[in-house]
Design a protein around this motif. Structure first.
Motif, PDB file in Angstrom:
ATOM      1  N   PHE A  28       0.826  -1.206   0.000  1.00 55.37           N
ATOM      2  CA  PHE A  28       0.000   0.000   0.000  1.00 55.37           C
ATOM      3  C   PHE A  28       0.862   1.258   0.000  1.00 55.37           C
ATOM      4  CE2 PHE A  28      -2.265   3.257   2.500  1.00 55.37           C
ATOM      5  CZ  PHE A  28      -3.430   3.377   1.773  1.00 55.37           C
ATOM      6  N   LEU A  29       1.894   1.266   0.832  1.00 58.97           N
ATOM      7  CA  LEU A  29       2.797   2.413   0.870  1.00 58.97           C
ATOM      8  C   LEU A  29       3.632   2.507  -0.399  1.00 58.97           C
ATOM      9  CD1 LEU A  29       4.117   2.366   4.559  1.00 58.97           C
ATOM     10  CD2 LEU A  29       2.268   3.737   3.581  1.00 58.97           C
ATOM     11  N   GLY A  30       4.071   1.352  -0.907  1.00 65.62           N
ATOM     12  CA  GLY A  30       4.881   1.366  -2.121  1.00 65.62           C
ATOM     13  C   GLY A  30       4.134   1.918  -3.324  1.00 65.62           C
ATOM     14  N   ILE A  31       2.831   1.682  -3.359  1.00 67.01           N
ATOM     15  CA  ILE A  31       2.021   2.178  -4.474  1.00 67.01           C
ATOM     16  C   ILE A  31       1.700   3.659  -4.312  1.00 67.01           C
ATOM     17  CG2 ILE A  31      -0.249   2.000  -5.585  1.00 67.01           C
ATOM     18  CD1 ILE A  31      -0.176  -0.986  -4.943  1.00 67.01           C
ATOM     19  N   GLY A  32       1.362   4.065  -3.100  1.00 63.34           N
ATOM     20  CA  GLY A  32       0.843   5.413  -2.900  1.00 63.34           C
ATOM     21  C   GLY A  32       1.840   6.456  -2.453  1.00 63.34           C
ATOM     22  N   GLN A  37       7.160  13.431  -3.094  1.00 59.66           N
ATOM     23  CA  GLN A  37       5.806  13.917  -2.857  1.00 59.66           C
ATOM     24  C   GLN A  37       5.763  14.745  -1.572  1.00 59.66           C
ATOM     25  OE1 GLN A  37       3.515  10.296  -2.799  1.00 59.66           O
ATOM     26  NE2 GLN A  37       3.056  10.420  -4.993  1.00 59.66           N
ATOM     27  N   PRO A  38       4.770  15.637  -1.418  1.00 61.31           N
ATOM     28  CA  PRO A  38       4.679  16.442  -0.186  1.00 61.31           C
ATOM     29  C   PRO A  38       4.597  15.558   1.052  1.00 61.31           C
ATOM     30  CG  PRO A  38       3.216  17.304  -1.869  1.00 61.31           C
ATOM     31  CD  PRO A  38       3.748  16.007  -2.398  1.00 61.31           C
ATOM     32  N   VAL A  39       5.354  15.915   2.059  1.00 66.05           N
ATOM     33  CA  VAL A  39       5.514  15.031   3.206  1.00 66.05           C
ATOM     34  C   VAL A  39       4.215  14.856   3.981  1.00 66.05           C
ATOM     35  CG1 VAL A  39       6.375  16.931   4.674  1.00 66.05           C
ATOM     36  CG2 VAL A  39       6.922  14.559   5.242  1.00 66.05           C
ATOM     37  N   ALA A  44      -0.416  11.483   5.636  1.00 70.58           N
ATOM     38  CA  ALA A  44      -1.858  11.264   5.749  1.00 70.58           C
ATOM     39  C   ALA A  44      -2.253   9.962   5.064  1.00 70.58           C
ATOM     40  CB  ALA A  44      -2.610  12.443   5.129  1.00 70.58           C
ATOM     41  N   TYR A  45      -1.698   9.702   3.900  1.00 66.62           N
ATOM     42  CA  TYR A  45      -1.978   8.460   3.175  1.00 66.62           C
ATOM     43  C   TYR A  45      -1.539   7.252   4.001  1.00 66.62           C
ATOM     44  CZ  TYR A  45      -1.676   5.016  -0.628  1.00 66.62           C
ATOM     45  OH  TYR A  45      -1.810   3.890  -1.414  1.00 66.62           O
ATOM     46  N   THR A 106       8.821  10.119   5.940  1.00 64.31           N
ATOM     47  CA  THR A 106       9.405  11.437   6.176  1.00 64.31           C
ATOM     48  C   THR A 106      10.753  11.584   5.494  1.00 64.31           C
ATOM     49  OG1 THR A 106       8.280  11.518   8.327  1.00 64.31           O
ATOM     50  CG2 THR A 106      10.044  13.081   7.973  1.00 64.31           C
ATOM     51  N   ALA A 107      11.504  10.506   5.437  1.00 60.46           N
ATOM     52  CA  ALA A 107      12.843  10.572   4.835  1.00 60.46           C
ATOM     53  C   ALA A 107      12.792  10.734   3.320  1.00 60.46           C
ATOM     54  CB  ALA A 107      13.631   9.319   5.199  1.00 60.46           C
ATOM     55  N   ILE A 108      11.844  10.079   2.647  1.00 60.14           N
ATOM     56  CA  ILE A 108      11.836  10.097   1.181  1.00 60.14           C
ATOM     57  C   ILE A 108      10.938  11.189   0.597  1.00 60.14           C
ATOM     58  CG2 ILE A 108      12.287   7.625   1.148  1.00 60.14           C
ATOM     59  CD1 ILE A 108       9.388   7.219   0.245  1.00 60.14           C
ATOM     60  N   SER A 109      10.097  11.816   1.417  1.00 61.32           N
ATOM     61  CA  SER A 109       9.156  12.804   0.891  1.00 61.32           C
ATOM     62  C   SER A 109       9.797  14.178   0.806  1.00 61.32           C
ATOM     63  CB  SER A 109       7.902  12.864   1.771  1.00 61.32           C
ATOM     64  OG  SER A 109       7.231  11.625   1.779  1.00 61.32           O
ATOM     65  N   ASP A 110       9.147  15.042   0.045  1.00 60.66           N
ATOM     66  CA  ASP A 110       9.625  16.409  -0.131  1.00 60.66           C
ATOM     67  C   ASP A 110       9.124  17.270   1.023  1.00 60.66           C
ATOM     68  OD1 ASP A 110      10.768  18.665  -1.317  1.00 60.66           O
ATOM     69  OD2 ASP A 110       8.912  19.153  -2.371  1.00 60.66           O
ATOM     70  N   ALA A 111      10.012  17.986   1.658  1.00 61.34           N
ATOM     71  CA  ALA A 111       9.651  18.823   2.803  1.00 61.34           C
ATOM     72  C   ALA A 111       9.102  20.156   2.328  1.00 61.34           C
ATOM     73  CB  ALA A 111      10.845  19.026   3.722  1.00 61.34           C
ATOM     74  N   SER A 112       7.926  20.095   1.700  1.00 62.43           N
ATOM     75  CA  SER A 112       7.305  21.307   1.187  1.00 62.43           C
ATOM     76  C   SER A 112       5.794  21.127   1.167  1.00 62.43           C
ATOM     77  CB  SER A 112       7.813  21.628  -0.218  1.00 62.43           C
ATOM     78  OG  SER A 112       7.389  20.638  -1.132  1.00 62.43           O
ATOM     79  N   SER A 113       5.093  22.208   0.878  1.00 57.99           N
ATOM     80  CA  SER A 113       3.639  22.177   0.783  1.00 57.99           C
ATOM     81  C   SER A 113       3.213  21.484  -0.508  1.00 57.99           C
ATOM     82  CB  SER A 113       3.079  23.595   0.826  1.00 57.99           C
ATOM     83  OG  SER A 113       3.581  24.349  -0.269  1.00 57.99           O
ATOM     84  N   THR A 114       1.893  21.352  -0.689  1.00 58.95           N
ATOM     85  CA  THR A 114       1.384  20.663  -1.873  1.00 58.95           C
ATOM     86  C   THR A 114       1.826  21.349  -3.151  1.00 58.95           C
ATOM     87  OG1 THR A 114      -0.548  19.921  -0.607  1.00 58.95           O
ATOM     88  CG2 THR A 114      -0.719  19.836  -3.002  1.00 58.95           C
TER      89      THR A 114
END
Length: 222
Positions: A28-32, A37-39, A44-45, A106-114
């Protein structure tokens, strides 16, 4: 209680019945969740997916023992305490799974808004994600406590109840799960990290009431 918790945790680990929900959650996490992507959206996902997984883990824990073994445990420690230990073992396992997911997301996501225009601090975002995971784990435990033995004994009733209950908690206005997911996605659009303490307090209250009810009923039906 510590001995009961160790016993229920050992049953869960050795049964290997935890593999399907954990693998499903990883898929589920690997797909979504993708890198960049925004952190807050990704958290939330991930938090939304943890709720049904927690309910599944609860079902595993409360049905791990054969009836004879469950009777022996109940006779030695009391049926209410034995049932509470199985619920707590599932809750702690789900919380650990959610914590690991927060670290990865948190490590792989982008630390920014949408819209990628406002920076979002990674550490506070991770803390908000941990609170969201805890809300999902608590509500998933509450759902599992109400949709399994001793309230529902038949798998034909328990499994649909788990699925429908998870959907209800995730989409219904006023649900702590819906509230915390909305807070994260809204915070992502605005570039502000939420602190969902109200949702956490609601989830604690719901989980405590559900677990108390299930443990009380287990004492009467044992």
């Amino acid at each position: 209680m510590r001995a009961l918790l160790r016993y229920q945790t050992a049953l869960l680990v050795r049964s290997q019945r935890w593999l399907p929900p954990v693998i499903l959650y990883a898929v589920f996490l690997g797909i979504g969740v993708q890198g960049g992507q925004p952190v807050l959206d990704s958290l939330a996902y991930a938090a939304g997916g943890l709720l049904p997984v927690t309910a599944w883990l609860v079902r595993i824990c409360v049905t791990n023992e054969p009836p004879a073994a469950r009777g022996c445990t109940a006779a030695a420690a009391g049926p209410g305490r034995a049932h509470l230990a199985s619920l707590l073992a599932a809750l702690f396992a789900a919380a650990a799974l959610g914590g690991a997911a927060v670290l990865v997301v948190t490590a792989i996501s982008d630390a920014s808004s949408t819209n990628a225009r406002v920076p979002v601090p990674r550490l506070p975002a991770g803390a908000a994600g941990l609170l969201a995971m805890l809300v999902s784990a608590l509500l998933g435990t509450a759902l599992g406590a109400l949709a399994n033995w001793p309230l529902l004994r038949s798998a034909g009733r328990a499994v649909p109840a788990l699925l429908l209950g998870a959907l209800f908690l995730l989409v219904t206005t006023g649900s702590p799960a819906k509230s915390v997911l909305t807070d994260l996605t809204t915070g992502s659009r605005e570039g502000a990290v939420p602190v969902p303490l109200g949702a956490l307090a609601g989830a604690v209250a719901v989980a405590a009431a559900a677990m108390w009810g299930a443990c009380t009923l287990s004492s009467r039906r044992s």
